[in-house]
Design a protein around this motif. Sequence first.
Motif, PDB file in Angstrom:
ATOM      1  N   ILE A  65       0.852  -1.181   0.000  1.00  0.00           N
ATOM      2  CA  ILE A  65       0.000   0.000   0.000  1.00  0.00           C
ATOM      3  C   ILE A  65       0.895   1.241   0.000  1.00  0.00           C
ATOM      4  CG2 ILE A  65      -1.934  -1.149   1.138  1.00  0.00           C
ATOM      5  CD1 ILE A  65      -1.007   0.009   3.779  1.00  0.00           C
ATOM      6  N   SER A  66       0.312   2.392  -0.253  1.00  0.00           N
ATOM      7  CA  SER A  66       1.097   3.627  -0.315  1.00  0.00           C
ATOM      8  C   SER A  66       1.636   4.003   1.060  1.00  0.00           C
ATOM      9  CB  SER A  66       0.231   4.766  -0.851  1.00  0.00           C
ATOM     10  OG  SER A  66      -0.791   5.084   0.080  1.00  0.00           O
ATOM     11  N   GLU A  81       1.322   6.808   2.483  1.00  0.00           N
ATOM     12  CA  GLU A  81       0.293   7.573   3.191  1.00  0.00           C
ATOM     13  C   GLU A  81      -0.737   6.641   3.830  1.00  0.00           C
ATOM     14  OE1 GLU A  81       2.315   9.927   0.172  1.00  0.00           O
ATOM     15  OE2 GLU A  81       1.199   8.028   0.042  1.00  0.00           O
ATOM     16  N   SER A  82      -1.166   5.624   3.083  1.00  0.00           N
ATOM     17  CA  SER A  82      -2.133   4.675   3.643  1.00  0.00           C
ATOM     18  C   SER A  82      -1.505   3.838   4.745  1.00  0.00           C
ATOM     19  CB  SER A  82      -2.684   3.769   2.543  1.00  0.00           C
ATOM     20  OG  SER A  82      -3.544   4.476   1.686  1.00  0.00           O
ATOM     21  N   ARG A 110       4.870  -2.427   4.527  1.00  0.00           N
ATOM     22  CA  ARG A 110       3.763  -1.736   3.841  1.00  0.00           C
ATOM     23  C   ARG A 110       2.919  -2.724   3.032  1.00  0.00           C
ATOM     24  NH1 ARG A 110       4.473   1.579  -0.231  1.00  0.00           N
ATOM     25  NH2 ARG A 110       6.707   1.316  -0.539  1.00  0.00           N
ATOM     26  N   VAL A 119      -7.045  -3.407  -1.435  1.00  0.00           N
ATOM     27  CA  VAL A 119      -6.072  -2.309  -1.438  1.00  0.00           C
ATOM     28  C   VAL A 119      -6.718  -1.025  -1.940  1.00  0.00           C
ATOM     29  CG1 VAL A 119      -3.934  -1.477  -2.500  1.00  0.00           C
ATOM     30  CG2 VAL A 119      -4.074  -3.817  -1.632  1.00  0.00           C
ATOM     31  N   GLU A 120      -7.517  -1.111  -2.986  1.00  0.00           N
ATOM     32  CA  GLU A 120      -8.205   0.078  -3.497  1.00  0.00           C
ATOM     33  C   GLU A 120      -9.085   0.702  -2.420  1.00  0.00           C
ATOM     34  OE1 GLU A 120     -10.365  -0.746  -7.059  1.00  0.00           O
ATOM     35  OE2 GLU A 120      -8.588  -1.427  -8.166  1.00  0.00           O
ATOM     36  N   GLU A 134      -6.924   2.498   0.203  1.00  0.00           N
ATOM     37  CA  GLU A 134      -6.458   3.784  -0.322  1.00  0.00           C
ATOM     38  C   GLU A 134      -7.598   4.800  -0.346  1.00  0.00           C
ATOM     39  OE1 GLU A 134      -3.371   4.402  -0.891  1.00  0.00           O
ATOM     40  OE2 GLU A 134      -2.467   2.414  -1.035  1.00  0.00           O
ATOM     41  N   HIS A 177      -8.346   6.039   3.216  1.00  0.00           N
ATOM     42  CA  HIS A 177      -7.319   6.977   3.668  1.00  0.00           C
ATOM     43  C   HIS A 177      -7.544   8.361   3.066  1.00  0.00           C
ATOM     44  CE1 HIS A 177      -3.599   9.023   2.191  1.00  0.00           C
ATOM     45  NE2 HIS A 177      -3.503   9.221   3.484  1.00  0.00           N
ATOM     46  N   LYS A 178      -7.804   8.412   1.756  1.00  0.00           N
ATOM     47  CA  LYS A 178      -8.006   9.695   1.086  1.00  0.00           C
ATOM     48  C   LYS A 178      -9.249  10.400   1.612  1.00  0.00           C
ATOM     49  CE  LYS A 178      -5.638   8.316  -3.153  1.00  0.00           C
ATOM     50  NZ  LYS A 178      -5.784   7.921  -4.575  1.00  0.00           N
TER      51      LYS A 178
END
Length: 215
Positions: free
Chosen positions: A65-66, A68-69, A159, A199-200, A203, A206-207
């Motif tokens: 994952i990113s 940020e996430s 991650r 995962v999507e 993300e 988180h956003k």
Amino acid sequence: SATAAWAKDSLAGGFTLDSLKHWALLSNFGQESFDQLRSQERRRRRRMIDDDENQPYVDLFSKQISNESNDYLKFQPSPSDFVARAFFGSKHFMAERIILTSIYPLSRSSSITLPRSFAMNDRFLAWRVAMKSPLELILSWNVSNVNGVTMFAYDPSLRKVYHGNCINIAENTIQDRPLAMRGIQLHNRYAQFLLDGMVEEIEFQHKQNHNRNEC
């Protein structure tokens, strides 16, 4: 911090196919508590782990994952709850969820509503919570006398999030049957598809949280 509170629950060797298979064999695919078994039965199940002719089917998929996430997820009180909710709440799982919801609506023992958190022995659709830690959740299931487990996990140091399965069908049986092998190949593609959806959703969550905090 939240991270410090559950860091001790991280698996030293990470999440692996063998660790999932061993847990499934020792717990009879999540149907029993290994800690409550007699020593003789414990020894018998440990021998099964080394029996090359009696190895169950197991798979494990992972995806990063990113950053940020990852920062967002590792400060959740229970990341395993968050990851499981992302899996079952993703667009990729929606079709299966609709089908299963039509099968289980009258069941008093199983919920069709996605829970905020998963507690031991809670039931959601076809699954029952068989093992839980802040970084890992294993759910057991039984369909037509076939037992299996579904695993979700999160490793903040790498991650990565994980989706794994173990089914009490012998690996060599699958290898010897072309139709069974084809079914497993389709299962593998679908499992990866579901992992991508999880995962999507992570993300996206988180956003969404980030945008709310900026307002």
